[in-house]
Design an enzyme around this catalytic site. Sequence first.
Site, PDB file in Angstrom:
ATOM      1  N   LYS A 191       6.783  65.340 -16.897  1.00  0.00           N
ATOM      2  CA  LYS A 191       5.676  65.119 -15.956  1.00  0.00           C
ATOM      3  C   LYS A 191       4.968  66.444 -15.650  1.00  0.00           C
ATOM      4  O   LYS A 191       3.741  66.520 -15.655  1.00  0.00           O
ATOM      5  CB  LYS A 191       6.200  64.514 -14.645  1.00  0.00           C
ATOM      6  CG  LYS A 191       6.500  63.025 -14.751  1.00  0.00           C
ATOM      7  CD  LYS A 191       7.283  62.509 -13.544  1.00  0.00           C
ATOM      8  CE  LYS A 191       7.674  61.048 -13.785  1.00  0.00           C
ATOM      9  NZ  LYS A 191       8.650  60.534 -12.810  1.00  0.00           N
ATOM     10  N   GLN A 218      11.443  61.731  -7.199  1.00  0.00           N
ATOM     11  CA  GLN A 218      12.075  61.118  -8.377  1.00  0.00           C
ATOM     12  C   GLN A 218      13.246  60.229  -7.939  1.00  0.00           C
ATOM     13  O   GLN A 218      14.138  60.681  -7.216  1.00  0.00           O
ATOM     14  CB  GLN A 218      12.549  62.222  -9.338  1.00  0.00           C
ATOM     15  CG  GLN A 218      13.127  61.711 -10.635  1.00  0.00           C
ATOM     16  CD  GLN A 218      12.094  61.026 -11.524  1.00  0.00           C
ATOM     17  OE1 GLN A 218      10.965  61.496 -11.672  1.00  0.00           O
ATOM     18  NE2 GLN A 218      12.474  59.905 -12.111  1.00  0.00           N
ATOM     19  N   ASP A 245       3.175  57.159  -6.676  1.00  0.00           N
ATOM     20  CA  ASP A 245       4.034  56.145  -7.297  1.00  0.00           C
ATOM     21  C   ASP A 245       3.680  54.748  -6.788  1.00  0.00           C
ATOM     22  O   ASP A 245       4.102  53.747  -7.376  1.00  0.00           O
ATOM     23  CB  ASP A 245       5.512  56.432  -6.959  1.00  0.00           C
ATOM     24  CG  ASP A 245       6.296  56.937  -8.158  1.00  0.00           C
ATOM     25  OD1 ASP A 245       5.799  56.792  -9.298  1.00  0.00           O
ATOM     26  OD2 ASP A 245       7.400  57.460  -7.961  1.00  0.00           O
TER      27      ASP A 245
END
Length: 300
Positions: free
Chosen positions: A54, A98, A121
């Site tokens: 990422k 994460q 997200d």
Amino acid sequence: MTATVIDGKAFAAKVRGMVGEHVATLKADHGITPGLAVVLVGEDPASQVYVKSKGKMTVEVGMKSVEHRMDADVSEADLLAMIDTLNNDPTIHGILVQLPLPDHLNSDLVINSIDPAKDVDGFHISNVGLLGTGQKAMVPCTPLGSLMMLRDHHGSLSGMNAVVIGRSNIVGKPMAQLLLGDSCTVTIAHSRTKDLAAVVRQADIVVAAVGRAEMVPGDWIKPGATVIDVGINRLDAPEKGEGKTKLVGDVDYASCAAVAGAITPVPGGVGPMTIACLLANTLTACCRANDLAEPTGLTA
Ligand code: NAD
């Protein structure tokens, strides 16, 4: 029929290219650089690989990339304090924690402490509510990438029968909301669904997000249907040599590709779109934060 292969790798490269061009314009015209912060708790090897990739792609599209690593035994208070700092940092437009988090941390609490406008997200309860009510939201990356590929292949999805297999908060439910938003007739199937084969046979669009290797056989697929395979499952592959493994999806690729009109492969289908959509979401968040026009074709 042999299905058209929907090349997620190529499509993701195109999306990243579009993001990169928009970022360059933002910098040149407004002096603004979108920033993405990723918070990684602990040493989970798979998470470390995701976070590294990422960060690399964030830099490649011209954005600022920040990584915060915290010890596996970090206290909830310290993690929340870190998120608060990022919420208040005007150079950061997207925050991603994460997952999975270690057991002692309450994931819902942590996710819901992210500023919804920076929740790239799309897991914050406010964004879930906005998506569910058809309002402007931050949309989870994997379903967004799947929707982009479907729109690219079909143009309009209006009136199509879509069956989503899996009802997780991360993939299944938001995928169903997105398809509903594009005027599909949507069925969500799950582990308690009766006669799943008959349900799937009704579908013009099948999205498989189960986490069970090759569970959907070709004879469940309506001829000509489009199959989006979200699953990522690692299997032993002794045919490749001792100790070797391979990635497969939730659909049996060979038999489904023989019947479907279009299909995403694993690897190289939905997977690459997920990070591309994370970058797209960061750009969108940055544009919204600065009251600038949002990029076209990169949002739901
Ligand atoms: P999850 O475990 O949270 O949810 C799985 C869902 O499948 C559940 O809702 C369950 O009801 C359903 N299910 C389980 N067994 C079933 C059965 N026999 N029949 C019908 N439904 C059944 O998983 P998830 O987080 O939604 O992920 C699903 C898959 O997608 C996994 O393989 C995961 O690795 C993959 N994934 C890929 C990406 C990507 O970037 N491509 C991103 C997220 C998840």
